[in-house]
Write an enzyme that holds these catalytic residues in place. Sequence first.
Site, PDB file in Angstrom:
ATOM      1  N   ARG A  33       0.838  -1.189   0.000  1.00  0.00           N
ATOM      2  CA  ARG A  33       0.000   0.000   0.000  1.00  0.00           C
ATOM      3  C   ARG A  33       0.881   1.249   0.000  1.00  0.00           C
ATOM      4  O   ARG A  33       1.718   1.421   0.882  1.00  0.00           O
ATOM      5  CB  ARG A  33      -0.903   0.013   1.232  1.00  0.00           C
ATOM      6  N   GLY A  55      18.931  17.525 -17.726  1.00  0.00           N
ATOM      7  CA  GLY A  55      18.847  18.934 -18.085  1.00  0.00           C
ATOM      8  C   GLY A  55      17.602  19.620 -17.545  1.00  0.00           C
ATOM      9  O   GLY A  55      17.640  20.790 -17.162  1.00  0.00           O
ATOM     10  N   ASN A 104      16.123  18.927 -14.719  1.00  0.00           N
ATOM     11  CA  ASN A 104      16.415  19.214 -13.315  1.00  0.00           C
ATOM     12  C   ASN A 104      17.373  20.395 -13.163  1.00  0.00           C
ATOM     13  O   ASN A 104      17.259  21.190 -12.225  1.00  0.00           O
ATOM     14  CB  ASN A 104      17.003  17.984 -12.636  1.00  0.00           C
ATOM     15  N   PRO A 119      32.458  14.619 -13.721  1.00  0.00           N
ATOM     16  CA  PRO A 119      32.427  13.184 -13.439  1.00  0.00           C
ATOM     17  C   PRO A 119      32.469  12.927 -11.934  1.00  0.00           C
ATOM     18  O   PRO A 119      32.847  13.798 -11.147  1.00  0.00           O
ATOM     19  CB  PRO A 119      33.712  12.692 -14.104  1.00  0.00           C
ATOM     20  N   GLU A 140      33.957   7.641 -12.701  1.00  0.00           N
ATOM     21  CA  GLU A 140      33.918   8.072 -14.101  1.00  0.00           C
ATOM     22  C   GLU A 140      35.235   8.711 -14.511  1.00  0.00           C
ATOM     23  O   GLU A 140      35.717   8.485 -15.627  1.00  0.00           O
ATOM     24  CB  GLU A 140      32.760   9.044 -14.303  1.00  0.00           C
ATOM     25  N   GLN A 191      31.888  13.680   0.512  1.00  0.00           N
ATOM     26  CA  GLN A 191      33.201  14.303   0.730  1.00  0.00           C
ATOM     27  C   GLN A 191      33.365  15.618  -0.026  1.00  0.00           C
ATOM     28  O   GLN A 191      34.429  16.227   0.000  1.00  0.00           O
ATOM     29  CB  GLN A 191      34.318  13.325   0.332  1.00  0.00           C
ATOM     30  N   VAL A 248      18.168  11.904  -4.803  1.00  0.00           N
ATOM     31  CA  VAL A 248      17.629  12.127  -6.148  1.00  0.00           C
ATOM     32  C   VAL A 248      17.797  13.599  -6.529  1.00  0.00           C
ATOM     33  O   VAL A 248      17.379  14.492  -5.796  1.00  0.00           O
ATOM     34  CB  VAL A 248      16.137  11.735  -6.220  1.00  0.00           C
ATOM     35  N   ASP A 278      22.244  16.917 -10.338  1.00  0.00           N
ATOM     36  CA  ASP A 278      21.684  17.931 -11.229  1.00  0.00           C
ATOM     37  C   ASP A 278      21.608  19.285 -10.531  1.00  0.00           C
ATOM     38  O   ASP A 278      21.818  20.339 -11.148  1.00  0.00           O
ATOM     39  CB  ASP A 278      20.287  17.514 -11.700  1.00  0.00           C
TER      40      ASP A 278
END
Length: 317
Positions: A30, A42, A44, A185, A189, A227, A251, A255
């Site tokens: 539920r 973009g 965001n 990055p 990355e 960090q 989340v 961005d």
Amino acid sequence: MADKIVTLTVNPAIDKSTKFSGLVAEQKIRCENPHFDAGGGGVNVSKAIARLGGKSEAIFTAGGPSGELLQDLLKKEAIDYQVIKTKNWTRENFIAVDSLTNAQYRFGMPGAVILPEEANGILKLIEQLSPTYLVASGSLSEGLGDDFYEKVAAVSRKIGSKLIIDTSGEPLQKAIDEGVYLLKPNLGELAKLVGSNVLEIDQVDEAAREIIAKGGCEIVVVSLGPQGAVLVSKDICEHIPAPSVQKKSTVGAGDSMVGGMVWALSQGKSLQEMLRWGVACGSAATMNEGTQLFKKEDAERLFGWLNSYGEKYGKKA
């Protein structure tokens, strides 16, 4: 007058978020009433710039009823935009938080196929708008080759726009082969970009300067999560720690960081101030639940703290 900012999102999404209590396999879970947000890198970034009182124009692909909802959500936030209409529907993502454990579950759906004529329309629109700063952020939809951001970089070079790119993998590598203004990055990355399996924080400076020396970009901002971040240019290397905040959701933090940085650049602020605004906005975004990005007052307060830290340790902006 502030510089013109355009953000590019080729794989936008409707972000649907909710809460539930207890995750049990094979039982009906539920959930609370869902909250809908316009999402994608973009998009965001444009929302983050708007929260700081800045202006940008968001260009993105959109198709089907979900694409119409995406546009309606941006209209409510008074964000200027232009749409490249697509035959296929805009994707939806799902974010759910277990209120018993505060664990967050993020389900990202693949983007719909972008047709060749739609891809060409994106490149033509960028050239037509000719922004001072172009922010290309997020993953690529199916139908766009790994070289699509490389094509975006080529158009940016042609029209004299400063390209800020936030993506990963082969699309990122190909973009810096063409050359960009700024890339953001994370540590993993960055390691891949210089052909390493792993990098320690004290190796960031050397790795970033290697990319800069080869003409891949002018500025590297390496996101280090809790960090903080490291800024590297030809003449500057600065590490800024992340402020200690109560984290509710990650989340949109990346961005938000990009949005804070490009807004600062458009206002003529120094690279050091740019970094602090980026870290402040990224950290502030983690203080909110779901996909809400950050509150301006939180970002301003954290920026003030980071400025005080810089003055204390002799790092003047």
